[in-house]
Motif scaffolding. Sequence first.
Motif, PDB file in Angstrom:
ATOM      1  N   UNK A  64       0.798  -1.231   0.000  1.00 55.63           N
ATOM      2  CA  UNK A  64       0.000   0.000   0.000  1.00 55.63           C
ATOM      3  C   UNK A  64       0.833   1.285   0.000  1.00 55.63           C
ATOM      4  N   UNK A  65       2.066   1.211   0.472  1.00 55.23           N
ATOM      5  CA  UNK A  65       2.921   2.400   0.488  1.00 55.23           C
ATOM      6  C   UNK A  65       2.539   3.450   1.517  1.00 55.23           C
ATOM      7  N   UNK A  66       1.688   3.104   2.459  1.00 51.94           N
ATOM      8  CA  UNK A  66       1.235   4.058   3.480  1.00 51.94           C
ATOM      9  C   UNK A  66       2.027   3.894   4.779  1.00 51.94           C
ATOM     10  N   UNK A  67       1.988   4.908   5.607  1.00 50.42           N
ATOM     11  CA  UNK A  67       2.636   4.837   6.902  1.00 50.42           C
ATOM     12  C   UNK A  67       1.937   3.852   7.820  1.00 50.42           C
ATOM     13  N   UNK A  68       2.706   3.206   8.694  1.00 49.51           N
ATOM     14  CA  UNK A  68       2.144   2.230   9.628  1.00 49.51           C
ATOM     15  C   UNK A  68       1.088   2.905  10.503  1.00 49.51           C
ATOM     16  N   UNK A  69      -0.092   2.257  10.590  1.00 49.06           N
ATOM     17  CA  UNK A  69      -1.175   2.784  11.424  1.00 49.06           C
ATOM     18  C   UNK A  69      -2.123   3.723  10.711  1.00 49.06           C
ATOM     19  N   UNK A  70      -1.830   4.068   9.458  1.00 42.02           N
ATOM     20  CA  UNK A  70      -2.717   4.942   8.690  1.00 42.02           C
ATOM     21  C   UNK A  70      -4.080   4.282   8.504  1.00 42.02           C
ATOM     22  N   UNK A  71      -5.147   5.057   8.715  1.00 44.91           N
ATOM     23  CA  UNK A  71      -6.505   4.540   8.568  1.00 44.91           C
ATOM     24  C   UNK A  71      -7.076   4.945   7.218  1.00 44.91           C
ATOM     25  N   UNK A  72      -7.605   3.966   6.511  1.00 46.48           N
ATOM     26  CA  UNK A  72      -8.275   4.193   5.234  1.00 46.48           C
ATOM     27  C   UNK A  72      -9.713   3.733   5.397  1.00 46.48           C
ATOM     28  N   UNK A  73     -10.683   4.588   5.014  1.00 47.24           N
ATOM     29  CA  UNK A  73     -12.080   4.238   5.260  1.00 47.24           C
ATOM     30  C   UNK A  73     -12.993   4.698   4.136  1.00 47.24           C
ATOM     31  N   UNK A  74     -14.057   3.914   3.903  1.00 43.06           N
ATOM     32  CA  UNK A  74     -15.191   4.375   3.122  1.00 43.06           C
ATOM     33  C   UNK A  74     -16.414   4.222   4.023  1.00 43.06           C
ATOM     34  N   UNK A  75     -17.596   4.222   3.482  1.00 38.81           N
ATOM     35  CA  UNK A  75     -18.795   4.178   4.315  1.00 38.81           C
ATOM     36  C   UNK A  75     -19.071   2.790   4.896  1.00 38.81           C
ATOM     37  N   UNK A  76     -18.323   1.776   4.448  1.00 42.79           N
ATOM     38  CA  UNK A  76     -18.573   0.408   4.907  1.00 42.79           C
ATOM     39  C   UNK A  76     -17.389  -0.232   5.625  1.00 42.79           C
ATOM     40  N   UNK A  77     -16.190   0.313   5.457  1.00 39.42           N
ATOM     41  CA  UNK A  77     -14.988  -0.365   5.961  1.00 39.42           C
ATOM     42  C   UNK A  77     -14.031   0.599   6.640  1.00 39.42           C
ATOM     43  N   UNK A  78     -13.266   0.061   7.574  1.00 39.74           N
ATOM     44  CA  UNK A  78     -12.116   0.753   8.145  1.00 39.74           C
ATOM     45  C   UNK A  78     -10.929  -0.186   8.029  1.00 39.74           C
ATOM     46  N   UNK A  79      -9.875   0.272   7.373  1.00 41.95           N
ATOM     47  CA  UNK A  79      -8.655  -0.513   7.229  1.00 41.95           C
ATOM     48  C   UNK A  79      -7.506   0.227   7.886  1.00 41.95           C
ATOM     49  N   UNK A  80      -6.600  -0.547   8.495  1.00 40.58           N
ATOM     50  CA  UNK A  80      -5.416   0.026   9.126  1.00 40.58           C
ATOM     51  C   UNK A  80      -4.188  -0.546   8.438  1.00 40.58           C
ATOM     52  N   UNK A  81      -3.251   0.349   8.084  1.00 43.84           N
ATOM     53  CA  UNK A  81      -2.048  -0.077   7.358  1.00 43.84           C
ATOM     54  C   UNK A  81      -1.049  -0.740   8.300  1.00 43.84           C
ATOM     55  N   UNK A  82      -0.718  -1.997   8.000  1.00 40.93           N
ATOM     56  CA  UNK A  82       0.411  -2.683   8.633  1.00 40.93           C
ATOM     57  C   UNK A  82       1.543  -2.690   7.603  1.00 40.93           C
ATOM     58  N   UNK A  83       2.686  -3.270   7.970  1.00 44.38           N
ATOM     59  CA  UNK A  83       3.823  -3.135   7.058  1.00 44.38           C
ATOM     60  C   UNK A  83       3.702  -3.995   5.809  1.00 44.38           C
TER      61      UNK A  83
END
Length: 317
Positions: free
Chosen positions: A263-282
């Motif tokens: 994903x290329x995101x920082x650890x712990x970054x939250x990505x969300x839409x109206x149905x899901x919450x995802x947290x970036x792991x390494x």
Amino acid sequence: MIMEELRIVFMGTPDFAVATLDTLLKNRANIVGVVTAPDKPAGRGKKTQQSAVMLYARAHGIKALQPTNLKGDSFLEELGNLNANLQIVVAFRMLPKTVWALPKYGTFNLHASLLPNYRGAAPINWAIINGETKTGVTTFFIDDKIDTGEMILQEATAISKEDSAGTLHDRLMGLGANLVLKTVHQIQNNTVKTEQQQGTTFLKVAPKINKDTCRINWGLPMEQIYDLIRGLSPYPTAWTIWRNGNETTLLKIYSTAIEPVDHGLGIGTVVSDKKNIKVAAKDGFISLVELQLPGKRRMHVQEMLNGIKVEKDSHMS
């Protein structure tokens, strides 16, 4: 076969122990008494609460002892007066020798692991946290150390990736009850063959879980995070600090799914839409499924998202 009838004192506290006590009673074991934890105040109202074993004993007319001091003269006298020749321990306290050495045929314990691995207070949790694919139950005669005595019987069960501490607890509860019954039959028939615990150099252990154990480290590989969360669900529950805009919240997480992706995101970054919450792991995303906000009940992520907005800078730590 032992010619005299077994007179059993049963020692235990939680629901896990009740399943064994119930199985013994339904199979006509002669339970002459139980030993369980003293009543204690619990909940917001601090109402007196009795242990699950105490409630069961009262409902079935079994004499119950609730000692605060296992070495106290009054307790030892009461225990001796029960005239038991066998003691069975399931999810209780460490016993002094004056207690475990008392009955003629000894005192045996049911432990929720395949000993010698996972000695300690939380074997069910740690087996899942560590990603094990197999565990089980063991009966063994108690000695002067914790979970080290000679083993009597064992039974194994698989751990699936969908198991939580709760589902595994319930499965081991049933397996354990039946294993204790088999152990009693062997003692009654004088057919017990014990085995010493071997290979004690590189053992996996199961220490008591504390609040720090339960905090999620989002920098771990996602499979380890996933295993931690299910290994602590439903109790004592994994938690994290959620920084969402100007709000900082302690969030409990009960179940998740994993999504391996770069994903290329920082650890712990939250990505969300109206149905899901995802947290970036390494090495991917942890998708949150069931969670709990302070003062709220446990709920599905979609239900929570109906009442809360996830800000763009949202982050877990």
